[in-house]
Design a protein around this motif. Structure first.
Motif, short mmCIF file in Angstrom:
data_model
loop_
_atom_site.label_atom_id
_atom_site.label_comp_id
_atom_site.label_asym_id
_atom_site.label_seq_id
_atom_site.Cartn_x
_atom_site.Cartn_y
_atom_site.Cartn_z
N MET A 35 0.85 -1.18 0.00
CA MET A 35 0.00 0.00 0.00
C MET A 35 0.89 1.24 0.00
O MET A 35 1.73 1.42 0.85
N GLU A 36 0.66 2.08 -0.97
CA GLU A 36 1.45 3.31 -1.07
C GLU A 36 0.94 4.38 -0.12
O GLU A 36 -0.26 4.54 0.06
N SER A 37 1.87 5.13 0.45
CA SER A 37 1.48 6.24 1.32
C SER A 37 1.02 7.41 0.47
O SER A 37 1.26 7.46 -0.74
N LYS A 38 0.38 8.37 1.11
CA LYS A 38 -0.06 9.58 0.40
C LYS A 38 1.13 10.32 -0.20
O LYS A 38 1.05 10.86 -1.30
N ARG A 39 2.22 10.31 0.53
CA ARG A 39 3.44 10.99 0.05
C ARG A 39 3.94 10.33 -1.24
O ARG A 39 4.31 11.03 -2.19
N GLN A 40 3.98 9.00 -1.26
CA GLN A 40 4.42 8.28 -2.46
C GLN A 40 3.47 8.57 -3.63
O GLN A 40 3.92 8.78 -4.76
N GLN A 41 2.18 8.55 -3.35
CA GLN A 41 1.19 8.79 -4.41
C GLN A 41 1.32 10.20 -4.99
O GLN A 41 1.27 10.40 -6.20
N LYS A 42 1.50 11.16 -4.11
CA LYS A 42 1.64 12.55 -4.56
C LYS A 42 2.91 12.72 -5.39
O LYS A 42 2.89 13.35 -6.45
N PHE A 43 4.02 12.14 -4.92
CA PHE A 43 5.28 12.24 -5.64
C PHE A 43 5.19 11.53 -6.99
O PHE A 43 5.69 12.02 -8.00
N ALA A 44 4.53 10.37 -7.01
CA ALA A 44 4.34 9.63 -8.27
C ALA A 44 3.54 10.47 -9.26
O ALA A 44 3.83 10.48 -10.45
N GLY A 45 2.54 11.19 -8.77
CA GLY A 45 1.74 12.06 -9.63
C GLY A 45 2.56 13.18 -10.25
O GLY A 45 2.41 13.51 -11.42
N VAL A 46 3.44 13.76 -9.44
CA VAL A 46 4.32 14.83 -9.94
C VAL A 46 5.24 14.29 -11.03
O VAL A 46 5.40 14.90 -12.09
N ILE A 47 5.83 13.13 -10.77
CA ILE A 47 6.73 12.52 -11.74
C ILE A 47 5.98 12.18 -13.02
O ILE A 47 6.47 12.43 -14.13
N GLN A 48 4.79 11.60 -12.88
CA GLN A 48 4.00 11.22 -14.06
C GLN A 48 3.67 12.44 -14.92
O GLN A 48 3.83 12.42 -16.13
N LYS A 49 3.27 13.52 -14.28
CA LYS A 49 2.92 14.74 -15.01
C LYS A 49 4.13 15.32 -15.73
O LYS A 49 4.06 15.66 -16.91
N ASP A 50 5.25 15.41 -15.03
CA ASP A 50 6.44 16.00 -15.64
C ASP A 50 7.03 15.10 -16.73
O ASP A 50 7.47 15.60 -17.77
N LEU A 51 7.02 13.80 -16.52
CA LEU A 51 7.52 12.90 -17.57
C LEU A 51 6.61 12.94 -18.79
O LEU A 51 7.10 12.88 -19.92
N ALA A 52 5.31 13.07 -18.57
CA ALA A 52 4.38 13.17 -19.70
C ALA A 52 4.70 14.39 -20.55
O ALA A 52 4.70 14.32 -21.78
N GLU A 53 5.01 15.51 -19.89
CA GLU A 53 5.37 16.73 -20.63
C GLU A 53 6.69 16.55 -21.37
O GLU A 53 6.84 17.01 -22.50
N ILE A 54 7.65 15.86 -20.75
CA ILE A 54 8.94 15.61 -21.40
C ILE A 54 8.73 14.75 -22.65
O ILE A 54 9.25 15.06 -23.72
N VAL B 239 2.87 5.38 -12.45
CA VAL B 239 4.18 5.54 -11.83
C VAL B 239 4.06 5.04 -10.39
O VAL B 239 3.16 5.43 -9.66
N ARG B 240 4.97 4.16 -10.03
CA ARG B 240 5.04 3.66 -8.65
C ARG B 240 6.38 4.09 -8.07
O ARG B 240 7.41 3.96 -8.72
N VAL B 241 6.36 4.61 -6.85
CA VAL B 241 7.57 5.12 -6.21
C VAL B 241 7.87 4.28 -4.98
O VAL B 241 6.97 3.92 -4.22
N SER B 242 9.15 3.98 -4.78
CA SER B 242 9.57 3.22 -3.59
C SER B 242 9.33 4.06 -2.34
O SER B 242 9.25 5.30 -2.42
N PRO B 243 9.22 3.43 -1.17
CA PRO B 243 8.95 4.19 0.07
C PRO B 243 9.97 5.29 0.37
O PRO B 243 9.62 6.32 0.94
N ASP B 244 11.23 5.08 -0.03
CA ASP B 244 12.24 6.12 0.22
C ASP B 244 12.32 7.15 -0.90
O ASP B 244 13.19 8.03 -0.89
N LEU B 245 11.43 7.04 -1.90
CA LEU B 245 11.32 7.95 -3.04
C LEU B 245 12.57 7.96 -3.93
O LEU B 245 12.79 8.88 -4.71
#
Length: 127
Positions: free
Chosen positions: A1-20, A39-45
């Motif tokens: 189960m991903e934490s809120k922090r991981q989910q939020k960070f994954a969303g940022v990465i997904q958005k920026d990679l999509a633009e790239i 995008v799935r992010v490890s617990p330590d990001l």
């Protein structure tokens, strides 16, 4: 189960990679549209697992391998975008998202099943 922090960070990465990929994807894969499905992010990001889908590609495995060969360049471009938001830019791992192929295969199986005659149900309903 991903934490809120991981989910939020994954969303940022997904958005920026999509633009790239939208702006510079033609440099990596001409005439192929790349979609970042998840995008799935490890617990330590530190590691981001990026799942890709390709449109207008005849060989998806080759497309993923091409993206993997440019992973350091893509990570650098991502780092320039998110450097003010994170301490470290995550290592990027790219994978083929074959969900659409799986769904297509399942649809064909269900179509085949629905076209077969229903013998057991018909004989029971006559009783």
């Amino acid at each position: 189960m991903e934490s809120k922090r991981q989910q939020k960070f994954a969303g940022v990465i997904q958005k920026d990679l999509a633009e790239i990929f939208q702006r510079e994807g033609m440099n990596f894969l001409p005439n192929i549209m790349v979609t970042i499905t998840r995008v799935r992010v490890s617990p330590d990001l530190a590691i981001a697992r990026v799942y890709l889908s390709f449109f207008n590609s005849t060989n998806n495995t080759l497309a993923v391998n091409t993206i993997k060969s440019h992973a350091n360049e893509i990570r650098y471009k991502l780092g320039n975008r998110i450097k003010d938001q994170v301490r470290i830019v995550p290592h990027l791992e790219f994978f083929l998202d074959d969900t659409s192929e799986y769904v297509e295969r399942m649809d064909k199986i269900f179509d085949k099943i629905s076209k077969e005659p229903r013998q057991a149900e018909d004989s029971e309903s006559e009783d």
